[in-house]
Design a protein around this motif. Sequence first.
Motif, short mmCIF file in Angstrom:
data_model
loop_
_atom_site.label_atom_id
_atom_site.label_comp_id
_atom_site.label_asym_id
_atom_site.label_seq_id
_atom_site.Cartn_x
_atom_site.Cartn_y
_atom_site.Cartn_z
N TYR A 173 1.09 -1.09 0.04
CA TYR A 173 -0.01 0.08 0.07
C TYR A 173 1.10 1.33 -0.02
N THR A 174 1.10 1.83 -1.19
CA THR A 174 2.00 3.04 -1.24
C THR A 174 1.24 3.99 -2.12
N HIS A 175 1.62 5.10 -1.95
CA HIS A 175 1.47 6.42 -2.97
C HIS A 175 2.68 7.31 -2.61
N PHE A 203 3.60 6.44 11.15
CA PHE A 203 2.89 7.16 10.17
C PHE A 203 2.20 6.22 9.19
N VAL A 204 3.16 5.79 8.10
CA VAL A 204 2.52 5.09 7.13
C VAL A 204 2.01 3.55 7.42
N LEU A 205 2.69 3.05 8.33
CA LEU A 205 2.26 1.62 8.97
C LEU A 205 0.91 1.67 9.42
N ASN A 266 6.44 7.02 -2.50
CA ASN A 266 6.47 6.43 -4.03
C ASN A 266 6.25 7.24 -4.81
N ALA A 267 7.05 7.99 -5.18
CA ALA A 267 7.06 9.33 -6.19
C ALA A 267 6.50 9.04 -7.31
N GLY A 268 5.41 9.64 -7.83
CA GLY A 268 4.67 9.32 -9.11
C GLY A 268 3.68 8.34 -8.95
N CYS A 269 3.38 7.68 -7.76
CA CYS A 269 2.57 6.58 -7.69
C CYS A 269 1.28 7.22 -7.10
#
Length: 392
Positions: A173-175, A203-205, A266-269
Amino acid sequence: MLNGERKISRPLRWAMVGGGRTGQVGYKHRTGALRDNTAFELVAGAFDIDFERGRDFGVNIGVLKDRLYPDYETMFAEEARREDGIEVVSIATPNATHFEICKAALEAGLHVICEKPLFFTTEEAQFVKELAEEKEKIVGVTYGFSGHQLLLQMRAMIEQGKIGDVRVVDLQYTHGFNAADEGDKSNSAQKWRVDPKVAGPSFVLGDLSTHTYYMSQLILPHMKVKKLLCDRQSFVGSRAPLEDNAHVIMHYDNGAVGTMWTSSINAGCMDAQRIRIVGSKASLEWWDSKPNELRYEIQGEPAQTLVRAMPYLDENCQADERLGALHAEGLSESWANIYLKFAMAVDAKERGDEETLRHLVYPDIDAGLEGVRWVENCVRSADNGAVWVDFE
Ligand code: NAD
């Protein structure tokens, strides 16, 4: 197939804490809960930390002015005095407030639907689980995409042996929306996400991977993580000690292995929540950017794309279908499915119908507790130098 007809005898009287005009997630709750107007009716709210703004918002969306409250304590007390008082409350406020509001709601005799990550510690989650049992109330957790019916298709196919023995669980799960630190100081919703006092130990976890972790548990209900290793870092240094990127390796109790990559750098995602389950004969893959399709790849054969709403799908998957073939479904329908199941769970609990509760697949208090455990174990591993830890 769902068509909005009633699943419970009457809509539940429902309120929200948070989720007002400036809240990011509030509208998703309302699209979910009110999609079937036979499940919930929104009758009260303490929508905002700013009472005037919250009241203006509540009136705007049709809640009666005298049922708009300055804070949740007043709402729970005032509503308890009414014969037609609220029965269920959703909590859509920043993480640090979830525990105290959940506890107060249960003590006020309400069923609760709460945002993820549920709490900061497993002790808090265990406490609330016991309180909910004592009060005979439901606690649901809004892992938003987990109501998507193709996840039930994956669960059914794996249960039926269609991919063989599960070997690898590949989760992501990324962005890329936090690749730079833009917004960390100016955007209120981002600001609290990188403040441990409000966000909690991660944070993201917590923000992202708890969703995907729950979805993997829904698909693989018989597999438990035995140990894990987590490596986390803050590529934007000012976010430390909270991570904007993490990799987790997992060992399951049946010998399978897994990975989770969660990241907001995850740049660009634009958004990638991807679940790939690799078995000894075949693999299944679902991706939230293409939620209507499920890839089924049998070793040595041409890959198949199973499409939502088609009659070849499992009956449990079809039961949560809303629009039928030819039309795309996605996140809104998924939220509507989990809210409908919250309503059915509340109704079953009120009627003492344990049989229905046993078979209903939805994110309940145990799913919330597991999410908190997941974050706790990941953080413990990462903060000890990315070492293997038993999943406690
Ligand atoms: P946000 O900062 O955009 O909004 C929070 C809202 O809560 C604001 O409107 C604020 O005024 C209100 N608020 C704060 N304290 C309050 C209080 N004591 N009483 C009443 N209102 C109060 O935050 P957000 O992004 O909407 O996140 C809220 C929660 O939802 C977080 O726990 C977050 O992790 C979760 N979330 C979940 C999803 C999902 O897909 N399930 C998506 C986004 C956010």
